[in-house]
Motif scaffolding. Structure first.
Motif, PDB file in Angstrom:
ATOM      1  N   UNK A  17       0.840  -1.196   0.000  1.00  0.00           N
ATOM      2  CA  UNK A  17       0.000   0.000   0.000  1.00  0.00           C
ATOM      3  C   UNK A  17       0.876   1.247   0.000  1.00  0.00           C
ATOM      4  N   UNK A  18       0.528   2.181  -0.880  1.00  0.00           N
ATOM      5  CA  UNK A  18       1.191   3.478  -0.933  1.00  0.00           C
ATOM      6  C   UNK A  18       0.180   4.558  -0.567  1.00  0.00           C
ATOM      7  N   UNK A  19       0.611   5.506   0.263  1.00  0.00           N
ATOM      8  CA  UNK A  19      -0.264   6.591   0.692  1.00  0.00           C
ATOM      9  C   UNK A  19       0.294   7.906   0.149  1.00  0.00           C
ATOM     10  N   UNK A  20      -0.532   8.623  -0.617  1.00  0.00           N
ATOM     11  CA  UNK A  20      -0.114   9.878  -1.248  1.00  0.00           C
ATOM     12  C   UNK A  20      -1.096  10.976  -0.866  1.00  0.00           C
ATOM     13  N   UNK A  21      -0.590  12.078  -0.325  1.00  0.00           N
ATOM     14  CA  UNK A  21      -1.472  13.214  -0.064  1.00  0.00           C
ATOM     15  C   UNK A  21      -1.230  14.285  -1.124  1.00  0.00           C
ATOM     16  N   UNK A  22      -2.318  14.903  -1.572  1.00  0.00           N
ATOM     17  CA  UNK A  22      -2.233  16.031  -2.486  1.00  0.00           C
ATOM     18  C   UNK A  22      -2.320  17.294  -1.661  1.00  0.00           C
ATOM     19  N   UNK A  23      -1.360  18.189  -1.863  1.00  0.00           N
ATOM     20  CA  UNK A  23      -1.187  19.273  -0.911  1.00  0.00           C
ATOM     21  C   UNK A  23      -0.817  20.573  -1.625  1.00  0.00           C
ATOM     22  N   UNK A  24      -1.444  21.646  -1.193  1.00  0.00           N
ATOM     23  CA  UNK A  24      -1.092  22.988  -1.637  1.00  0.00           C
ATOM     24  C   UNK A  24      -1.748  23.968  -0.674  1.00  0.00           C
ATOM     25  N   UNK A  25      -1.048  25.014  -0.302  1.00  0.00           N
ATOM     26  CA  UNK A  25      -1.604  25.983   0.643  1.00  0.00           C
ATOM     27  C   UNK A  25      -2.553  26.967  -0.031  1.00  0.00           C
ATOM     28  N   UNK A  26      -2.654  26.910  -1.352  1.00  0.00           N
ATOM     29  CA  UNK A  26      -3.538  27.815  -2.084  1.00  0.00           C
ATOM     30  C   UNK A  26      -4.728  27.022  -2.614  1.00  0.00           C
ATOM     31  N   UNK A  27      -5.918  27.580  -2.438  1.00  0.00           N
ATOM     32  CA  UNK A  27      -7.109  26.948  -2.979  1.00  0.00           C
ATOM     33  C   UNK A  27      -7.269  27.257  -4.458  1.00  0.00           C
ATOM     34  N   UNK A  28      -8.178  26.537  -5.112  1.00  0.00           N
ATOM     35  CA  UNK A  28      -8.472  26.803  -6.512  1.00  0.00           C
ATOM     36  C   UNK A  28      -7.401  26.364  -7.481  1.00  0.00           C
ATOM     37  N   UNK A  29      -6.607  25.341  -7.104  1.00  0.00           N
ATOM     38  CA  UNK A  29      -5.523  24.876  -7.974  1.00  0.00           C
ATOM     39  C   UNK A  29      -5.831  23.510  -8.590  1.00  0.00           C
ATOM     40  N   UNK A  30      -7.064  23.037  -8.447  1.00  0.00           N
ATOM     41  CA  UNK A  30      -7.418  21.754  -9.043  1.00  0.00           C
ATOM     42  C   UNK A  30      -7.029  20.559  -8.212  1.00  0.00           C
ATOM     43  N   UNK A  31      -6.780  20.764  -6.928  1.00  0.00           N
ATOM     44  CA  UNK A  31      -6.344  19.676  -6.051  1.00  0.00           C
ATOM     45  C   UNK A  31      -7.404  18.587  -5.926  1.00  0.00           C
ATOM     46  N   UNK A  32      -8.642  19.014  -5.700  1.00  0.00           N
ATOM     47  CA  UNK A  32      -9.730  18.050  -5.573  1.00  0.00           C
ATOM     48  C   UNK A  32      -9.996  17.341  -6.892  1.00  0.00           C
ATOM     49  N   UNK A  33      -9.997  18.089  -7.981  1.00  0.00           N
ATOM     50  CA  UNK A  33     -10.207  17.479  -9.306  1.00  0.00           C
ATOM     51  C   UNK A  33      -9.173  16.405  -9.573  1.00  0.00           C
ATOM     52  N   UNK A  34      -7.921  16.699  -9.264  1.00  0.00           N
ATOM     53  CA  UNK A  34      -6.858  15.731  -9.488  1.00  0.00           C
ATOM     54  C   UNK A  34      -6.985  14.546  -8.543  1.00  0.00           C
ATOM     55  N   UNK A  35      -7.326  14.787  -7.270  1.00  0.00           N
ATOM     56  CA  UNK A  35      -7.473  13.705  -6.296  1.00  0.00           C
ATOM     57  C   UNK A  35      -8.530  12.701  -6.739  1.00  0.00           C
ATOM     58  N   UNK A  36      -9.714  13.218  -7.049  1.00  0.00           N
ATOM     59  CA  UNK A  36     -10.843  12.362  -7.419  1.00  0.00           C
ATOM     60  C   UNK A  36     -10.547  11.578  -8.700  1.00  0.00           C
ATOM     61  N   UNK A  37      -9.988  12.258  -9.687  1.00  0.00           N
ATOM     62  CA  UNK A  37      -9.784  11.607 -10.977  1.00  0.00           C
ATOM     63  C   UNK A  37      -8.588  10.664 -10.986  1.00  0.00           C
ATOM     64  N   UNK A  38      -7.576  10.928 -10.163  1.00  0.00           N
ATOM     65  CA  UNK A  38      -6.498   9.960 -10.022  1.00  0.00           C
ATOM     66  C   UNK A  38      -7.030   8.658  -9.422  1.00  0.00           C
ATOM     67  N   UNK A  39      -7.895   8.784  -8.423  1.00  0.00           N
ATOM     68  CA  UNK A  39      -8.492   7.584  -7.814  1.00  0.00           C
ATOM     69  C   UNK A  39      -9.310   6.812  -8.839  1.00  0.00           C
ATOM     70  N   UNK A  40     -10.130   7.521  -9.595  1.00  0.00           N
ATOM     71  CA  UNK A  40     -10.952   6.864 -10.614  1.00  0.00           C
ATOM     72  C   UNK A  40     -10.083   6.189 -11.667  1.00  0.00           C
ATOM     73  N   UNK A  41      -9.020   6.868 -12.079  1.00  0.00           N
ATOM     74  CA  UNK A  41      -8.126   6.322 -13.107  1.00  0.00           C
ATOM     75  C   UNK A  41      -7.381   5.089 -12.595  1.00  0.00           C
ATOM     76  N   UNK A  42      -6.913   5.136 -11.369  1.00  0.00           N
ATOM     77  CA  UNK A  42      -6.233   3.980 -10.775  1.00  0.00           C
ATOM     78  C   UNK A  42      -7.173   2.782 -10.687  1.00  0.00           C
ATOM     79  N   UNK A  43      -8.410   3.040 -10.269  1.00  0.00           N
ATOM     80  CA  UNK A  43      -9.381   1.958 -10.108  1.00  0.00           C
ATOM     81  C   UNK A  43      -9.839   1.414 -11.454  1.00  0.00           C
TER      82      UNK A  43
END
Length: 278
Positions: free
Chosen positions: A1-27
């Motif tokens: 198991x690998x654990x990866x956090x997506x992190x940025x101190x600024x909002x509005x950079x597509x962090x959530x979009x990338x998180x959700x779609x990376x999970x979908x793509x991996x699955x």
């Protein structure tokens, strides 16, 4: 198991979009078993994956959210029949994520995180790490992705403590790049103070508009300095349809947009190459 956090101190950079779609793509593409943990009190990832009615019913049925991981206190329950009784929190390995689709699980976020007082040193920052290790014995995840809040908070520290790697989504504009070195310095401070072994997986340019001056300057900044080895080859381009449909459980791989699909798969493949070539 690998654990990866997506992190940025600024909002509005597509962090959530990338998180959700990376999970979908991996699955979907790699048939990997993936858990997305929404640790952002704004719970945007959760809103991308659950409708309002689904989320309200989830809470009404007393199903688990990220709050169960951190709020471990005994709570008094007042009943007109039985009087006051104490309710014990669930054992941490009994907190259940929900199945979104095949191989893709979610531990939903919760606005109530704002109400929890969590100070450094009291131990709550280690709860997420303990939860991930305990839940993996039951589910045997291949990857865990953590969507973090855009603040240098105790929640960020908790995500760093639980992760093997951190991935930085960055919008190519001057303000975003101003904070990149500051973010790294904060992470380095956490690593030194807490003896963390976490490593930087890389930097992904998001909400990209190619052939613009701002984009060219961003690429020159990354490729001309110490971030050069961290820059991902593929980027997440700005697409109105992605922003418009992501709250209706529509993923990039569902869209009629071959370039965005190709870029997403490329980001996923480069991430896997970086975290598996230790």
């Amino acid at each position: 198991m690998k654990v990866i956090c997506l992190i940025n101190m600024k909002g509005g950079v597509g962090k959530t979009t990338l998180s959700v779609n990376l999970c979908d793509c991996l699955a979907r593409r790699n048939k990997a078993k993936v858990l997305l943990i929404d640790i952002d009190p704004q719970f945007n990832s959760t809103q991308c994956l659950m409708s309002t009615d689904e989320y309200i019913n989830h809470l009404k049925n007393k199903r688990d959210t990220i709050i169960n991981v951190y709020d471990r206190n005994v709570r008094p329950i007042i009943s007109t029949v039985d009087g006051i009784n104490d309710t014990e929190p669930k054992k941490i390995d009994e907190i259940e994520p929900i199945l979104i689709k095949e191989n893709f699980y979610l531990l939903p976020g919760n606005l109530e995180l704002y109400r929890i007082e969590m100070s450094p040193g009291e131990g709550r920052e280690n709860k997420l790490n303990k939860y991930i290790k305990s839940i993996n014995e039951k589910y045997d995840f291949d990857y865990v992705i953590i969507d973090t809040p855009p603040t240098p908070s105790i929640w960020m520290t908790s995500a760093l403590l639980a992760s093997d790697y951190y991935l930085i989504p960055v919008k190519p504009d001057p303000i975003s790049f101003t904070g990149l070195d500051l973010l790294q310095s904060i992470i380095n401070e956490r690593k030194e103070n807490l003896d963390l072994k976490i490593e930087c997986c890389g930097v992904v340019l998001t909400i990209v508009e190619p052939n613009t001056l701002v984009y060219s300057e961003a690429v020159n900044f990354l490729e001309g300095g110490r971030w050069k080895k961290y820059k991902f080859a593929k980027e997440l381009h700005k697409r109105t349809k992605i922003a418009r449909t992501q709250m209706s459980k529509t993923f990039i791989l569902d869209l009629d947009d071959p370039q965005s699909k190709l870029n997403l798969v490329g980001i996923m493949n480069e991430m896997l190459k970086r975290i598996n070539n230790e």
